[in-house]
Scaffold this motif. Sequence first.
Motif, PDB file in Angstrom:
ATOM      1  N   ILE A  29       1.821  -5.929  11.656  1.00 56.33           N
ATOM      2  CA  ILE A  29       0.242  -5.932  11.883  1.00 56.33           C
ATOM      3  C   ILE A  29      -0.261  -6.051  10.693  1.00 56.33           C
ATOM      4  O   ILE A  29      -0.064  -5.150   9.654  1.00 56.33           O
ATOM      5  CB  ILE A  29      -0.002  -4.891  13.078  1.00 56.33           C
ATOM      6  N   PRO A  30      -1.292  -6.979  10.151  1.00 53.96           N
ATOM      7  CA  PRO A  30      -1.868  -6.896   9.137  1.00 53.96           C
ATOM      8  C   PRO A  30      -2.826  -5.838   8.971  1.00 53.96           C
ATOM      9  O   PRO A  30      -3.406  -5.343   9.965  1.00 53.96           O
ATOM     10  CB  PRO A  30      -2.440  -8.187   8.934  1.00 53.96           C
ATOM     11  N   CYS A  31      -3.167  -5.237   7.829  1.00 51.72           N
ATOM     12  CA  CYS A  31      -3.974  -4.225   7.303  1.00 51.72           C
ATOM     13  C   CYS A  31      -5.388  -4.644   7.640  1.00 51.72           C
ATOM     14  O   CYS A  31      -5.999  -6.096   7.312  1.00 51.72           O
ATOM     15  CB  CYS A  31      -4.036  -3.798   6.295  1.00 51.72           C
ATOM     16  N   VAL A  32      -6.434  -4.040   8.143  1.00 50.67           N
ATOM     17  CA  VAL A  32      -7.924  -4.460   8.358  1.00 50.67           C
ATOM     18  C   VAL A  32      -8.480  -4.715   6.853  1.00 50.67           C
ATOM     19  O   VAL A  32      -9.575  -5.503   6.955  1.00 50.67           O
ATOM     20  CB  VAL A  32      -8.406  -3.346   8.867  1.00 50.67           C
ATOM     21  N   PHE A  33      -7.823  -4.201   5.817  1.00 52.14           N
ATOM     22  CA  PHE A  33      -8.378  -4.466   4.366  1.00 52.14           C
ATOM     23  C   PHE A  33      -7.380  -5.512   3.718  1.00 52.14           C
ATOM     24  O   PHE A  33      -6.242  -5.295   4.017  1.00 52.14           O
ATOM     25  CB  PHE A  33      -8.645  -3.135   3.611  1.00 52.14           C
ATOM     26  N   LEU A  34      -7.696  -6.208   2.704  1.00 47.36           N
ATOM     27  CA  LEU A  34      -6.683  -6.660   2.145  1.00 47.36           C
ATOM     28  C   LEU A  34      -6.067  -5.835   0.944  1.00 47.36           C
ATOM     29  O   LEU A  34      -6.573  -4.714   0.676  1.00 47.36           O
ATOM     30  CB  LEU A  34      -7.579  -7.729   1.001  1.00 47.36           C
ATOM     31  N   THR A  35      -5.034  -5.975   0.821  1.00 47.85           N
ATOM     32  CA  THR A  35      -4.076  -4.956  -0.113  1.00 47.85           C
ATOM     33  C   THR A  35      -3.791  -5.266  -1.200  1.00 47.85           C
ATOM     34  O   THR A  35      -3.613  -6.474  -1.664  1.00 47.85           O
ATOM     35  CB  THR A  35      -2.914  -4.733   0.989  1.00 47.85           C
ATOM     36  N   ASP A  36      -3.298  -4.224  -1.987  1.00 46.83           N
ATOM     37  CA  ASP A  36      -2.889  -4.504  -3.255  1.00 46.83           C
ATOM     38  C   ASP A  36      -1.387  -3.567  -3.501  1.00 46.83           C
ATOM     39  O   ASP A  36      -1.185  -2.880  -2.747  1.00 46.83           O
ATOM     40  CB  ASP A  36      -3.666  -3.868  -4.455  1.00 46.83           C
ATOM     41  N   ILE A  67      -4.903   0.019  10.380  1.00 50.65           N
ATOM     42  CA  ILE A  67      -5.140   0.641   9.263  1.00 50.65           C
ATOM     43  C   ILE A  67      -4.276   1.945   9.294  1.00 50.65           C
ATOM     44  O   ILE A  67      -4.439   2.619  10.523  1.00 50.65           O
ATOM     45  CB  ILE A  67      -6.690   1.233   8.817  1.00 50.65           C
ATOM     46  N   HIS A  68      -3.601   2.614   8.470  1.00 55.21           N
ATOM     47  CA  HIS A  68      -2.976   3.781   8.533  1.00 55.21           C
ATOM     48  C   HIS A  68      -3.513   4.551   7.145  1.00 55.21           C
ATOM     49  O   HIS A  68      -3.808   4.070   6.170  1.00 55.21           O
ATOM     50  CB  HIS A  68      -1.451   3.825   8.793  1.00 55.21           C
ATOM     51  N   ARG A  69      -3.199   5.968   7.441  1.00 57.49           N
ATOM     52  CA  ARG A  69      -3.615   6.813   6.062  1.00 57.49           C
ATOM     53  C   ARG A  69      -3.152   6.355   5.011  1.00 57.49           C
ATOM     54  O   ARG A  69      -3.710   6.478   3.923  1.00 57.49           O
ATOM     55  CB  ARG A  69      -3.399   8.317   6.321  1.00 57.49           C
ATOM     56  N   HIS A  70      -1.695   5.898   4.869  1.00 56.09           N
ATOM     57  CA  HIS A  70      -1.312   5.586   3.463  1.00 56.09           C
ATOM     58  C   HIS A  70      -2.062   4.530   2.719  1.00 56.09           C
ATOM     59  O   HIS A  70      -2.057   4.421   1.666  1.00 56.09           O
ATOM     60  CB  HIS A  70       0.272   5.386   3.898  1.00 56.09           C
ATOM     61  N   HIS A  71      -2.658   3.377   3.685  1.00 53.30           N
ATOM     62  CA  HIS A  71      -3.267   2.746   2.897  1.00 53.30           C
ATOM     63  C   HIS A  71      -4.518   3.131   2.200  1.00 53.30           C
ATOM     64  O   HIS A  71      -4.783   2.561   0.993  1.00 53.30           O
ATOM     65  CB  HIS A  71      -3.986   1.661   4.049  1.00 53.30           C
ATOM     66  N   LEU A  72      -4.957   4.304   2.842  1.00 52.05           N
ATOM     67  CA  LEU A  72      -6.108   4.883   1.927  1.00 52.05           C
ATOM     68  C   LEU A  72      -5.915   6.058   1.226  1.00 52.05           C
ATOM     69  O   LEU A  72      -6.587   6.800   0.485  1.00 52.05           O
ATOM     70  CB  LEU A  72      -7.014   5.420   3.057  1.00 52.05           C
ATOM     71  N   GLY A  73      -4.448   6.185   0.691  1.00 54.86           N
ATOM     72  CA  GLY A  73      -4.165   7.312   0.003  1.00 54.86           C
ATOM     73  C   GLY A  73      -4.068   8.735   0.656  1.00 54.86           C
ATOM     74  O   GLY A  73      -4.205   9.600   0.001  1.00 54.86           O
ATOM     75  N   LEU A  74      -4.303   8.501   1.895  1.00 49.27           N
ATOM     76  CA  LEU A  74      -4.144  10.033   2.548  1.00 49.27           C
ATOM     77  C   LEU A  74      -2.939  10.383   3.020  1.00 49.27           C
ATOM     78  O   LEU A  74      -2.327   9.686   3.383  1.00 49.27           O
ATOM     79  CB  LEU A  74      -5.269   9.755   3.572  1.00 49.27           C
ATOM     80  N   ARG A  75      -2.704  11.857   3.241  1.00 54.52           N
ATOM     81  CA  ARG A  75      -1.515  12.461   3.781  1.00 54.52           C
ATOM     82  C   ARG A  75      -1.255  12.343   5.163  1.00 54.52           C
ATOM     83  O   ARG A  75      -2.477  12.125   5.796  1.00 54.52           O
ATOM     84  CB  ARG A  75      -1.594  13.827   3.323  1.00 54.52           C
ATOM     85  N   TRP A  76      -0.041  12.149   5.638  1.00 55.63           N
ATOM     86  CA  TRP A  76       0.398  12.073   7.125  1.00 55.63           C
ATOM     87  C   TRP A  76       1.485  12.772   7.381  1.00 55.63           C
ATOM     88  O   TRP A  76       2.699  12.139   6.502  1.00 55.63           O
ATOM     89  CB  TRP A  76       0.039  10.647   7.830  1.00 55.63           C
ATOM     90  N   PRO A  77       1.893  13.505   8.121  1.00 57.04           N
ATOM     91  CA  PRO A  77       0.658  14.446   8.873  1.00 57.04           C
ATOM     92  C   PRO A  77      -0.007  15.306   7.977  1.00 57.04           C
ATOM     93  O   PRO A  77       0.720  15.833   6.874  1.00 57.04           O
ATOM     94  CB  PRO A  77       1.573  15.073   9.890  1.00 57.04           C
ATOM     95  N   ASP A  78      -1.252  15.582   8.250  1.00 55.40           N
ATOM     96  CA  ASP A  78      -1.707  16.659   7.567  1.00 55.40           C
ATOM     97  C   ASP A  78      -2.443  17.697   8.427  1.00 55.40           C
ATOM     98  O   ASP A  78      -3.660  17.588   8.980  1.00 55.40           O
ATOM     99  CB  ASP A  78      -3.109  15.934   6.814  1.00 55.40           C
ATOM    100  N   GLY A  79      -1.609  18.643   8.635  1.00 57.31           N
ATOM    101  CA  GLY A  79      -2.232  19.791   9.481  1.00 57.31           C
ATOM    102  C   GLY A  79      -2.021  19.261  11.133  1.00 57.31           C
ATOM    103  O   GLY A  79      -1.002  18.324  11.351  1.00 57.31           O
ATOM    104  N   GLU A  80      -2.633  19.803  11.981  1.00 54.33           N
ATOM    105  CA  GLU A  80      -2.361  19.451  13.421  1.00 54.33           C
ATOM    106  C   GLU A  80      -2.860  17.974  13.730  1.00 54.33           C
ATOM    107  O   GLU A  80      -3.600  17.709  13.191  1.00 54.33           O
ATOM    108  CB  GLU A  80      -3.229  20.713  14.064  1.00 54.33           C
ATOM    109  N   THR A  81      -2.256  17.598  14.791  1.00 50.42           N
ATOM    110  CA  THR A  81      -2.586  16.166  15.325  1.00 50.42           C
ATOM    111  C   THR A  81      -3.347  16.098  16.469  1.00 50.42           C
ATOM    112  O   THR A  81      -3.207  17.269  17.252  1.00 50.42           O
ATOM    113  CB  THR A  81      -1.236  15.408  15.312  1.00 50.42           C
ATOM    114  N   ARG A  82      -4.146  15.078  16.566  1.00 51.35           N
ATOM    115  CA  ARG A  82      -4.724  14.881  17.749  1.00 51.35           C
ATOM    116  C   ARG A  82      -4.062  14.983  18.988  1.00 51.35           C
ATOM    117  O   ARG A  82      -4.416  15.550  20.100  1.00 51.35           O
ATOM    118  CB  ARG A  82      -5.921  13.774  17.722  1.00 51.35           C
ATOM    119  N   LEU A  83      -3.087  14.065  19.157  1.00 49.98           N
ATOM    120  CA  LEU A  83      -2.019  13.622  20.178  1.00 49.98           C
ATOM    121  C   LEU A  83      -1.548  14.995  20.815  1.00 49.98           C
ATOM    122  O   LEU A  83      -1.446  15.495  22.069  1.00 49.98           O
ATOM    123  CB  LEU A  83      -0.970  12.780  19.752  1.00 49.98           C
TER     124      LEU A  83
END
Length: 323
Positions: free
Chosen positions: A11-18, A263-279
Amino acid sequence: MRRLGSVQQKIPCVFLTDVKEEASRKRERQFQVVATENVNPVALEANIDCAFATEKLDGTCCYIALYQGQPYLWARLDRKPNKQAEKRFKKHQHIHKSCKDFPWNVEEDFKTVPETWIPAHRVKYNNGHPIPDEHGHIPGWVPVEKSNKQYCWHSSVVDYEVGEALVLKPSCDDEDMLEITAVPLADLQEQTLELIGTNVNGNPYGLGSKKQPVHFLVPHGSIQIRNPPPVNFQQLCSWFQENSEGRVEGIVWHCNDGTLIKIHRHHLGLRWPDGETRLANRPVLIRLEGTVDAYNSGEGLFSSFFPLNGQRLSRLQDVRYEL
């Protein structure tokens, strides 16, 4: 259960990637794909602002389709390059900072796959051979047979004799509640689902334990994000970090024309998992209808969960069964 887009391709990312030359957070490679702040034209053309936003789940992709005349669970198996081709492909990536336009020899560059392997829908062909996507993979599927120990966790969530799958989905009676239930495989035919649980992808949702492994199939597109943020780089970053609904791996947008965007967190430089998850923190109802005799084969999770029928738990993460 609302049926949305089937996940058959990357699936393509919502933003152009580098591509950056630094260790990936997600895989063992010396580069990572990061989002720029520019919205992908594919997303704009698909009118993403009117799309249905759902939670991107962190598991392994599965598919329900016919095998030997009956509905079967299929596991994702991408046909990948052999060592020599992979080396040439990485050199191409390093030089061109891109995966595109690499000259593949489809007959010689790829590892062998089981005879039962089938290519995913929309894979392109050249001279009768399926050809790889821009990442160098040929997406595909293999049937999950009970005799194949490699897919034992896949096998635990299906009962071919009864013809059902153990599914986690939103409850029909309460949109805040999740529901663990048995769904006929025939009703799931041609759908893709995510297998999540104890022994999948490091278990980010904290489900089950080594002694009591817990796994479910979650239909793609079934877990709605009710108040998604606008498609804006900074607002998405803030939403993932500050909003309780943002404790997810990512978002998959299902556009009206059938296009899927993510979009996933790694695209934005964010950690996953990061504490408790919503699900993992959503309440859940266990609803397994039928007779106990139907699930008495002792195989899979059905017989373990049947005694819990009717129980409500405040968190999915608290689901346990007696050995």
